[in-house]
Write a protein that holds these residues in place. Structure first.
Motif, PDB file in Angstrom:
ATOM      1  N   PHE A  39       0.828  -1.210   0.000  1.00  0.00           N
ATOM      2  CA  PHE A  39       0.000   0.000   0.000  1.00  0.00           C
ATOM      3  C   PHE A  39       0.862   1.259   0.000  1.00  0.00           C
ATOM      4  N   CYS A  40       1.834   1.332   0.903  1.00  0.00           N
ATOM      5  CA  CYS A  40       2.658   2.536   1.032  1.00  0.00           C
ATOM      6  C   CYS A  40       3.483   2.789  -0.229  1.00  0.00           C
ATOM      7  N   ASN A  41       4.067   1.728  -0.785  1.00  0.00           N
ATOM      8  CA  ASN A  41       4.904   1.904  -1.968  1.00  0.00           C
ATOM      9  C   ASN A  41       4.088   2.202  -3.215  1.00  0.00           C
ATOM     10  N   LEU A  42       2.920   1.550  -3.354  1.00  0.00           N
ATOM     11  CA  LEU A  42       2.060   1.851  -4.501  1.00  0.00           C
ATOM     12  C   LEU A  42       1.499   3.265  -4.413  1.00  0.00           C
ATOM     13  N   ASN A  64      11.866   4.971  -8.548  1.00  0.00           N
ATOM     14  CA  ASN A  64      12.618   3.730  -8.684  1.00  0.00           C
ATOM     15  C   ASN A  64      12.757   3.020  -7.340  1.00  0.00           C
ATOM     16  N   MET A  65      12.686   3.791  -6.246  1.00  0.00           N
ATOM     17  CA  MET A  65      12.824   3.200  -4.923  1.00  0.00           C
ATOM     18  C   MET A  65      11.647   2.287  -4.564  1.00  0.00           C
ATOM     19  N   PRO A  66      10.379   2.738  -4.701  1.00  0.00           N
ATOM     20  CA  PRO A  66       9.271   1.812  -4.407  1.00  0.00           C
ATOM     21  C   PRO A  66       9.233   0.605  -5.332  1.00  0.00           C
ATOM     22  N   ILE A  67       9.662   0.763  -6.584  1.00  0.00           N
ATOM     23  CA  ILE A  67       9.723  -0.395  -7.486  1.00  0.00           C
ATOM     24  C   ILE A  67      10.717  -1.415  -6.944  1.00  0.00           C
ATOM     25  N   PRO A 282      11.744  -1.413   3.017  1.00  0.00           N
ATOM     26  CA  PRO A 282      10.580  -1.226   2.151  1.00  0.00           C
ATOM     27  C   PRO A 282       9.365  -0.644   2.869  1.00  0.00           C
ATOM     28  N   THR A 283       9.277  -0.864   4.186  1.00  0.00           N
ATOM     29  CA  THR A 283       8.162  -0.300   4.950  1.00  0.00           C
ATOM     30  C   THR A 283       8.390   1.167   5.250  1.00  0.00           C
ATOM     31  N   LEU A 284       9.627   1.524   5.610  1.00  0.00           N
ATOM     32  CA  LEU A 284       9.930   2.875   6.064  1.00  0.00           C
ATOM     33  C   LEU A 284      10.215   3.851   4.925  1.00  0.00           C
ATOM     34  N   ASN A 285      10.769   3.352   3.821  1.00  0.00           N
ATOM     35  CA  ASN A 285      11.154   4.250   2.722  1.00  0.00           C
ATOM     36  C   ASN A 285      10.014   5.135   2.230  1.00  0.00           C
ATOM     37  N   PRO A 286       8.851   4.569   1.850  1.00  0.00           N
ATOM     38  CA  PRO A 286       7.770   5.440   1.365  1.00  0.00           C
ATOM     39  C   PRO A 286       7.218   6.350   2.449  1.00  0.00           C
TER      40      PRO A 286
END
Length: 311
Positions: A39-42, A64-67, A282-286
């Motif tokens: 959810f957060c990355n999308l 490019n980071m969430p991908i 991956p959880t914290l980045n977005p």
């Protein structure tokens, strides 16, 4: 040495030692964790893609980071679900190789993406008058092509060298598949693999880490020389968020590598350290980039209200 003729098509992962009565709870927590990551990355990805106002080099590099995060987390969770739900530690060899390939694509991609983003911020803050002439569409596409092209090339060669070796073992001493754990299953001469792995680390790490540290050092120097409080605050915020992501990932990656070398480390701690690098970033980045970037935060809220909660 183990007998090559006794090699099975199915490998056995070490996995998590979860009691049967808690397996379903672990499965639900894994599903919840993966849903949060997706959810957060999308949301971050779609926010940038669907808003023309965010079609700038800084944000295009950012998507490019969430991908990358979705690639790494999907590679991990796809087997974790099966592990917790059916209590099965088995994984087919091709599936194991595919999982390992994408996990390494993720690991290298994060550092490469951060280096590209650091270069963009360096030009924007330290050479603002030349930013438009330097960060052209052609330069932007070159950076993205290098990030993904070099990444796929490095990891592709790594796994070509791995798959040329005969396999004589079936037990993977890790929670998920990666190159070091797969290499331990091989019974041929791994000297070339070890040399190539060492060369890639000694070449890519100094370059990417050097770019990140140099650019942020220059940004900090520019910040302290600037007379504008607003400019200084924005630059410092950019440095802080990027460095937090970088240090978090590097520390977790370092702990993972060290855990391979420590023989007396408990399997539970080794497993936790191993999956941390694929869950926490991956959880914290977005969240870090979304919450701390005003433009993205505003657009994300508008996007969420428009498509998810129109009322």
């Amino acid at each position: 040495m183990d007998n090559v003729t006794n090699v099975s098509y199915v490998l056995m992962l070490q996995g998590f030692d979860v009691p049967q009565e808690r397996a379903f709870l672990a499965f639900l927590l894994a599903v919840l964790g993966y849903m949060v990551i997706v959810f957060c990355n999308l949301l971050l990805l779609l926010t940038v893609i669907l808003n023309r106002g965010l079609h700038q080099p800084m944000y295009i590099l950012l998507i490019n980071m969430p991908i990358t995060d979705l690639i790494g987390s999907t590679a991990l969770f796809s087997h974790l679900f099966r592990d917790f739900f059916s209590n099965s530690k088995a994984i087919e060899f091709p599936a194991c190789v595919i999982q390992a390939f994408f996990i390494h694509i993720y690991a290298v991609g994060v550092v490469f993406n951060l280096a590209g983003m650091a270069y963009d911020r360096y030009i924007a803050i330290c050479r603002p008058l030349q930013y438009a002439s330097i960060m052209t569409n052609a330069r932007l596409m070159t950076i993205i092509a290098l990030v993904w092209g070099v990444n796929v090339l490095i990891i592709g060669v790594l796994f070509i060298l791995l798959l040329r070796l005969p396999r004589c073992r079936n037990n993977v001493a890790h929670t998920y598949c990666d190159n070091p754990s797969l290499l331990r299953l091989m019974c041929g001469d791994t000297t070339i693999n070890n040399i190539y792995g060492l060369l890639t680390v000694t070449c890519t790490q100094p370059i990417t880490v050097g770019i990140i540290l140099y650019t942020y050092l220059q940004i900090l120097i520019t910040c302290f020389r600037s007379k504008s409080t607003d400019t200084r605050a924005k630059a410092m915020q950019t440095c802080a968020t990027h460095l937090v992501v970088f240090l978090l990932f590097e520390c977790l990656g370092l702990f993972t590598i060290i855990s391979y070398r420590i023989k007396n480390l408990s399997p539970a701690l080794t497993n936790f350290i191993g999956v941390s690098a694929l869950i926490f970033p991956p959880t914290l980045n977005p969240i870090i980039y979304g919450i701390n970037t005003k433009e993205i935060r505003k657009k994300a809220i508008m996007l969420f209200k428009k498509y998810v909660s129109p009322m």
